[in-house]
Design an enzyme around this catalytic site. Structure first.
Site, short mmCIF file in Angstrom:
data_model
loop_
_atom_site.label_atom_id
_atom_site.label_comp_id
_atom_site.label_asym_id
_atom_site.label_seq_id
_atom_site.Cartn_x
_atom_site.Cartn_y
_atom_site.Cartn_z
CE1 TYR A 1 -5.92 -2.42 -0.54
CE2 TYR A 1 -8.19 -2.40 -1.33
CZ TYR A 1 -7.23 -2.02 -0.39
OH TYR A 1 -7.62 -1.25 0.68
CB THR B 1 -11.26 -2.17 2.00
OG1 THR B 1 -11.76 -1.51 0.82
CG2 THR B 1 -10.70 -3.51 1.56
#
Ligand code: NAP
Ligand code: GDD
Length: 324
Positions: free
Chosen positions: A151, A127
Site C-alpha cells: 500500500y 499518506t
C-alpha cells in the site's frame, strides 16, 4: 453565478463522505465516482443525510475511459482523488490489486483530468504510510520516504506522479500527506474503530474479548472531519503544493485502548488478547507528523484531541450496537 463543481473518487469512503458534506455546505455541485459493489456502500452518505445530494457516476479507478466520462459529465473544476484500496493489512494479500487501484489509479485520474480539463485543480490523497520506516523522529514535507507495505509503495507512486504532472504539465495538482484520521464513519477493519466497536459490544454483553496485533505501534491520530477542510484549503491556494496534515501528537494503540475502555468504566487489560494473526509482515512502528507548513500556509490546525475523538467514536458505537 453557477455553482462550482467537484468530482470525488472514493465518495463512499470515510473521507469522501465528509468531504462531500463539506463541499455541499459550501454550495458546490458534488459528483462522486461510484464503483459498483454487490453490498450497500452508501451508508456513510446516508449517515450524513446527503445521499440524495451527491450525483453518483458509475466508474472505477482502473477504467480510464469511465473516468474521462466522469470528467465530461461533472465539468469538475476541482477533483479530489480519495479512492483507494486503503487497508494496509490487505495490501500484502492483494498487492497487484492495490498497485492497480491505489497506484495506477492515480495516473488514470490525472490523465482523465489532463485530457478533459487540464485547468481543473487536483488533490491526491497521499499518506504518512509513505514515511514507513521513519527517517526522522518528526516527519515533514522534506523527510525522506521509506514505505513498508505494498500500500505504501503504491501510494508513493501516486504521490510522485502527482508531483510530476504538476511539474511536467503545469497542472494545479497538490498532494496531502495525511496522517491517520478517524471518525464514527471509519471502516471496521481499522484499529480505532475495531476497538470502539468492541468496547460497545463488550459493554452491552455482545462480545467477550478483543483480539489485536501490535498494540505498541504509535500513530498520530486526528478527526477526519477536520482533515477534509485541509484538502479543500489546498485547492484554494494560488500555487499547488504538498502538505503534511497531522496533529503533532503520537499515541500507542495500547493507550488508545485504555481511553476507549475507560470511557465505559472498563479496564482494557481485562479484555484485550494479543493475537499474532494481526501482526504485519513489516510494521510501521511509529508516525508523528509536523503540520507547521499547513498551519502557516493554509491556516489549518487540528481541532479535535485523540481523547475527544475516541469518546465520539465509542458513543456512536454504543448507540449503534444498542439499536441492533
Ligand atoms: P476508505 O474509507 O477505505 O475509502 C476508500 C474509497 O475508495 C471507497 O469509497 C471505495 O469504494 C473506493 N474505492 C476502492 N476501490 C476503488 C476503485 N477500484 N475505483 C474507485 N473507487 C474505489 O478510505 P478513507 O479512510 O476515506 O481514505 C480516503 C483516501 O485517503 C484513501 O486514498 C486513503 O488511502 C487515503 N488516506 C487515508 C488516511 C486515513 O487515515 N483515513 C490517511 C492517509 C491517506 P467502495 O466503498 O465501493 O469500496
Ligand atoms: N487494523 C488493525 N487491526 N491494526 C492493528 C491491530 C488490529 O487488530 N492491532 C494492532 N494494530 C496496529 C497496526 O499494526 C498498525 O500499527 C496500527 O494498529 C494502525 O493500524 P490501522 O488502523 O489499520 O491503520 P494504518 O496506520 O495501518 O493505516 C491507516 O492510516 C494510514 C495513514 O498513516 C489507513 O487509513 C491507511 O489508508 C492510511 O494511509
Amino acid at each position: 453565478m453557477k455553482n462550482k463543481s467537484a468530482l470525488i473518487t472514493g465518495v463512499t469512503g470515510q473521507d469522501g463522505a465528509y468531504l462531500a458534506k463539506h463541499l455541499l455546505d459550501k454550495g458546490y455541485s458534488v459528483f462522486g465516482v461510484h464503483a459498483r459493489r454487490s453490498t450497500d456502500t452508501l451508508w456513510r452518505l446516508r449517515y450524513l443525510g446527503i445521499e440524495d445530494q451527491v450525483t453518483l457516476l458509475s466508474s472505477d479507478l482502473t477504467d480510464l475511459s469511465s473516468l474521462v466520462r466522469c470528467m465530461e459529465t461533472s465539468q469538475a473544476q476541482e477533483v479530489y482523488n480519495l479512492g483507494a484500496q486503503s487497508f494496509v493489512g490487505s495490501s500484502w494479500d492483494q498487492p497487484i490489486l492495490t498497485s492497480n487501484v491505489t497506484g495506477t489509479g492515480v495516473v488514470n485520474m490525472l490523465e482523465a483530468v489532463r485530457m478533459v480539463n487540464k485547468d481543473a485543480r487536483f488533490y491526491q490523497a497521499s499518506t504518512s504510510e509513505m514515511f514507513g520506516l521513519i527517517q526522522e523522529p518528526m516527519q515533514s514535507e522534506s523527510t525522506p520516504f521509506y514505505p513498508r507495505s505494498p500500500y505504501g509503495v503504491a501510494k508513493l507512486f501516486g504521490h510522485w506522479m502527482t508531483v510530476n504532472y504538476r511539474e511536467s504539465f503545469g497542472m494545479h495538482a497538490s498532494s496531502g500527506i495525511l496522517f491517520n484520521h478517524e471518525s464514527p464513519l471509519r471502516g471496521i477493519e481499522f484499529v480505532t474503530r475495531k476497538v470502539t466497536d468492541a468496547v460497545a459490544r463488550i459493554k452491552l454483553g455482545k462480545q467477550k474479548e478483543l483480539r489485536l496485533g501490535n498494540i505498541d505501534a504509535k500513530r498520530d491520530w486526528g478527526f477526519a472531519g477536520d482533515y477534509v477542510d485541509a484538502m479543500w484549503l489546498m485547492l484554494q491556494q494560488d500555487v499547488a503544493d504538498d502538505y503534511v496534515i497531522a496533529t503533532g501528537v503520537t499515541t500507542t494503540v495500547r493507550d488508545m485502548c485504555r481511553i476507549a475502555f475507560s470511557h465505559v468504566g472498563l479496564n482494557y487489560e481485562d479484555y484485550v488478547v494479543i493475537d499474532p494473526k494481526f501482526y504485519r509482515p513489516a510494521e510501521v512502528d511509529v508516525l508523528l507528523g509536523n503540520p507547521a507548513k499547513a498551519q502557516k500556509q493554509l491556516g489549518w490546525k487540528a481541532s479535535t484531541s485523540l481523547e475527544q475523538l475516541i469518546l465520539m467514536m465509542v458513543d456512536a458505537d454504543m448507540a449503534r450496537v444498542a439499536r441492533e
